[in-house]
Each structure stands twice: as structure tokens, then as C-alpha cells.
Scaffold this motif. Sequence first.
Motif, PDB file in Angstrom:
ATOM      1  N   GLN A  96     -32.319  -0.213  39.591  1.00 26.01           N
ATOM      2  CA  GLN A  96     -32.619  -1.165  40.654  1.00 26.01           C
ATOM      3  C   GLN A  96     -32.942  -0.433  41.960  1.00 26.01           C
ATOM      4  N   VAL A  97     -32.099   0.534  42.342  1.00 29.24           N
ATOM      5  CA  VAL A  97     -32.316   1.275  43.583  1.00 29.24           C
ATOM      6  C   VAL A  97     -33.535   2.186  43.467  1.00 29.24           C
ATOM      7  N   ALA A  98     -33.703   2.813  42.302  1.00 29.59           N
ATOM      8  CA  ALA A  98     -34.843   3.722  42.108  1.00 29.59           C
ATOM      9  C   ALA A  98     -36.170   2.975  42.237  1.00 29.59           C
ATOM     10  N   HIS A  99     -36.257   1.789  41.670  1.00 25.98           N
ATOM     11  CA  HIS A  99     -37.487   0.991  41.782  1.00 25.98           C
ATOM     12  C   HIS A  99     -37.784   0.668  43.235  1.00 25.98           C
ATOM     13  N   ARG A 100     -36.748   0.287  43.968  1.00 28.44           N
ATOM     14  CA  ARG A 100     -36.945  -0.113  45.366  1.00 28.44           C
ATOM     15  C   ARG A 100     -37.414   1.069  46.218  1.00 28.44           C
ATOM     16  N   ILE A 101     -36.774   2.230  46.052  1.00 28.87           N
ATOM     17  CA  ILE A 101     -37.126   3.386  46.877  1.00 28.87           C
ATOM     18  C   ILE A 101     -38.448   4.002  46.434  1.00 28.87           C
ATOM     19  N   SER A 102     -38.767   3.936  45.140  1.00 25.70           N
ATOM     20  CA  SER A 102     -40.029   4.518  44.667  1.00 25.70           C
ATOM     21  C   SER A 102     -41.242   3.799  45.252  1.00 25.70           C
ATOM     22  N   ASN A 103     -41.062   2.558  45.680  1.00 26.52           N
ATOM     23  CA  ASN A 103     -42.146   1.813  46.318  1.00 26.52           C
ATOM     24  C   ASN A 103     -42.358   2.226  47.769  1.00 26.52           C
ATOM     25  N   TYR A 163     -40.768   7.658  40.054  1.00 24.30           N
ATOM     26  CA  TYR A 163     -39.591   6.831  39.776  1.00 24.30           C
ATOM     27  C   TYR A 163     -38.592   7.574  38.895  1.00 24.30           C
ATOM     28  N   GLU A 164     -39.092   8.301  37.900  1.00 27.90           N
ATOM     29  CA  GLU A 164     -38.203   8.981  36.949  1.00 27.90           C
ATOM     30  C   GLU A 164     -37.318  10.016  37.642  1.00 27.90           C
ATOM     31  N   ASP A 165     -37.889  10.743  38.640  1.00 28.84           N
ATOM     32  CA  ASP A 165     -37.098  11.739  39.364  1.00 28.84           C
ATOM     33  C   ASP A 165     -35.999  11.072  40.179  1.00 28.84           C
ATOM     34  N   LEU A 166     -36.343   9.968  40.824  1.00 26.77           N
ATOM     35  CA  LEU A 166     -35.360   9.243  41.625  1.00 26.77           C
ATOM     36  C   LEU A 166     -34.242   8.694  40.745  1.00 26.77           C
ATOM     37  N   GLU A 167     -34.612   8.212  39.561  1.00 30.47           N
ATOM     38  CA  GLU A 167     -33.616   7.668  38.652  1.00 30.47           C
ATOM     39  C   GLU A 167     -32.603   8.746  38.249  1.00 30.47           C
ATOM     40  N   GLN A 168     -33.103   9.939  37.919  1.00 35.81           N
ATOM     41  CA  GLN A 168     -32.209  11.015  37.514  1.00 35.81           C
ATOM     42  C   GLN A 168     -31.260  11.415  38.643  1.00 35.81           C
ATOM     43  N   ILE A 169     -31.782  11.480  39.871  1.00 38.52           N
ATOM     44  CA  ILE A 169     -30.952  11.811  41.028  1.00 38.52           C
ATOM     45  C   ILE A 169     -29.918  10.717  41.259  1.00 38.52           C
ATOM     46  N   GLY A 170     -30.325   9.470  41.032  1.00 36.99           N
ATOM     47  CA  GLY A 170     -29.425   8.342  41.248  1.00 36.99           C
ATOM     48  C   GLY A 170     -28.187   8.389  40.379  1.00 36.99           C
ATOM     49  N   ILE A 222     -25.460   5.701  45.267  1.00 37.28           N
ATOM     50  CA  ILE A 222     -26.701   5.921  44.515  1.00 37.28           C
ATOM     51  C   ILE A 222     -27.876   6.075  45.473  1.00 37.28           C
ATOM     52  N   ARG A 223     -27.986   5.147  46.425  1.00 36.50           N
ATOM     53  CA  ARG A 223     -29.080   5.198  47.402  1.00 36.50           C
ATOM     54  C   ARG A 223     -28.989   6.468  48.241  1.00 36.50           C
ATOM     55  N   GLY A 224     -27.767   6.828  48.630  1.00 39.31           N
ATOM     56  CA  GLY A 224     -27.590   8.013  49.458  1.00 39.31           C
ATOM     57  C   GLY A 224     -28.060   9.284  48.775  1.00 39.31           C
ATOM     58  N   GLU A 225     -27.762   9.430  47.482  1.00 40.80           N
ATOM     59  CA  GLU A 225     -28.206  10.618  46.738  1.00 40.80           C
ATOM     60  C   GLU A 225     -29.732  10.697  46.716  1.00 40.80           C
ATOM     61  N   MET A 226     -30.384   9.551  46.515  1.00 42.96           N
ATOM     62  CA  MET A 226     -31.850   9.537  46.475  1.00 42.96           C
ATOM     63  C   MET A 226     -32.442   9.888  47.829  1.00 42.96           C
ATOM     64  N   LEU A 227     -31.873   9.328  48.899  1.00 42.03           N
ATOM     65  CA  LEU A 227     -32.403   9.594  50.236  1.00 42.03           C
ATOM     66  C   LEU A 227     -32.160  11.041  50.642  1.00 42.03           C
ATOM     67  N   HIS A 228     -31.028  11.601  50.274  1.00 43.84           N
ATOM     68  CA  HIS A 228     -30.765  13.011  50.553  1.00 43.84           C
ATOM     69  C   HIS A 228     -31.755  13.892  49.796  1.00 43.84           C
ATOM     70  N   GLY A 266     -38.639  16.936  51.574  1.00 46.54           N
ATOM     71  CA  GLY A 266     -39.642  16.683  52.604  1.00 46.54           C
ATOM     72  C   GLY A 266     -40.658  15.662  52.161  1.00 46.54           C
ATOM     73  N   SER A 267     -40.264  14.757  51.272  1.00 46.54           N
ATOM     74  CA  SER A 267     -41.185  13.735  50.776  1.00 46.54           C
ATOM     75  C   SER A 267     -41.498  12.729  51.872  1.00 46.54           C
ATOM     76  N   VAL A 268     -42.665  12.150  51.829  1.00 38.11           N
ATOM     77  CA  VAL A 268     -43.114  11.221  52.856  1.00 38.11           C
ATOM     78  C   VAL A 268     -42.870   9.779  52.424  1.00 38.11           C
ATOM     79  N   MET A 269     -42.121   9.055  53.234  1.00 36.36           N
ATOM     80  CA  MET A 269     -41.851   7.651  52.964  1.00 36.36           C
ATOM     81  C   MET A 269     -43.012   6.794  53.421  1.00 36.36           C
ATOM     82  N   ARG A 270     -43.396   5.831  52.606  1.00 36.94           N
ATOM     83  CA  ARG A 270     -44.446   4.890  52.990  1.00 36.94           C
ATOM     84  C   ARG A 270     -43.770   3.623  53.502  1.00 36.94           C
TER      85      ARG A 270
END
Length: 255
Positions: free
Chosen positions: A39-46, A52-59, A86-92, A98-102
Motif C-alpha cells: 500500500q505504501v510502496a504504491h503511493r510513494i512510487s507515484n 515500485y519493486e525497490d520501494l517494496e523491498q525497502i519497506g 514502513i514509509r520512513g524506511e522508503m523516504l530515507h 538522491g531520487s527526485v520526487m514528483r
Amino acid sequence: MKTKYNNAQGMELLITYSRNPSLALRNQLVELHTGLVRQVAHRISNQCTEPYEDLEQIGYLGLINAIERFNPHQGCAFSSFAIPYIRGEMLHYLRDKGSVMRIPRRWQELYNKGKKVRKQLTTSLGRTPKDQELADALQVSLEEWHECELALQNRMLVSLDSTINQNTDSTVSFGETLPDHRYQAKQSQEEDRLQLQRAMSQLEDKTKEAIECVFIKELPRKEAAKRIGMSPMTVTRHLHKGIKQLIILLESQVA
């Protein structure tokens, strides 16, 4: 075969794990709560360029951290406890890469408006407004305001002076970004709360009940005395005794 989530089963496993942790049981809990990570990975990947797969693994690292820290007797749902981890790990992870947020333009406008409304409410209320009060004034849901705030506070850019074109026609400089203090503060508060709970559990029942009534439920001492079945003077004695004991117990935990 995909595990179907069941609240009762999940809480039962969490209680068992808190009493007797094991790798097998932890893996079972991770499998049971994969939906939270997705759920969190889908939201942040947008909102970023990371797959998405990388974010899921970090989550999953955040989920494991939440499982290790969760106290099933604290009276809150595990999902509410785990999602910030979960969200904190992804954002860290995004910050480190240095990824760019849209950032959607609507959120940029909402965030800027929120800063102005916060100042206005602080003046009119005589205190810092609560998040729900701020969301109501902005006419958005509390969840949307939290997501907007998190996204804008965690934009990852290359250098302090550089600018980046978003998917919209606006630009943002690295100097405008803010660190994720919300997650760090939440983690610190959670640690303090768990330490306090462990210390409280070691107090005598009457002393613990007096502290809960007066300091947690914020009841007047006369009403607390009536509920517990003792005189207000006795409540006061229990409070003084309990505070001294808590200071000693908390100091030993820190040490």
C-alpha cells in the motif's frame, strides 16, 4: 499461496512474538502484513522515479522494525503503528539515493496555503493548530494533508542551488526542501512511550491507576479518587510515590 489477513490471528501472533520472538514467527508476521508494505510502496512510487519493486523491498525493513518494536498491549492497531516505520524506511532510502520526487501541483499549492493558514490559526487560537484543525480549514482530509506534508518535506534534489522541472510547469530548488523531522520525532516519541509503559508495568496497581487517571486521562484528583476508591490525599501520595519510582526505573532503562 497468499496468506489471507485476519485481525484476530495477526494480534495473536504479535502477542506470541512479544513473549517469545523467533525468526520463523517473525517471517510469518511479515507475510501476514505484506499488504501494508505494498500500500505504501504504491503511493510513494507515484511520487518518485524509483521502481515500485525497490520501494517494496525497502519497506519490508520498516515492517520488520515495527514488528520488533510493537507492544500488543498498548491498545493501538498494528497497521497504525507500522505504516510510519514502513514509509520512513522508503523516504530515507530515497534521500540516500538522491531520487527526485514528483510532486503534484495541487499538493504544492496546498502546502503553501497550509503554511499561511497555520499562521492564521496560531494567531486566532493562541496555540499551534492540530493537524485535524488545519485539514478542516483547508477543506481536505487529514490523510491527504499528511501525505502532502510528507511529500513536500522529503523532496530529493541534486544540489542546493539546482532546480528541477516537475511533471507540471513549476520548478523547485533543493534549498526549498525540508528534512523528514516528522518520522524521526514519531520514532523518538514511540521509544519514550514504550519505555514509560515498561516502567509503569512495574508499579503497584493502585499507584499505576492513580497516575493513569490523573496524568493520562487528565481527571481531577477528586474524580480519580472516586474511581479508584480512595481519598484524594491518598491519590496524591500514590502520585508522589509513583513519580519517584518512574524516574528511577526510566533512568535505569536509559543506562
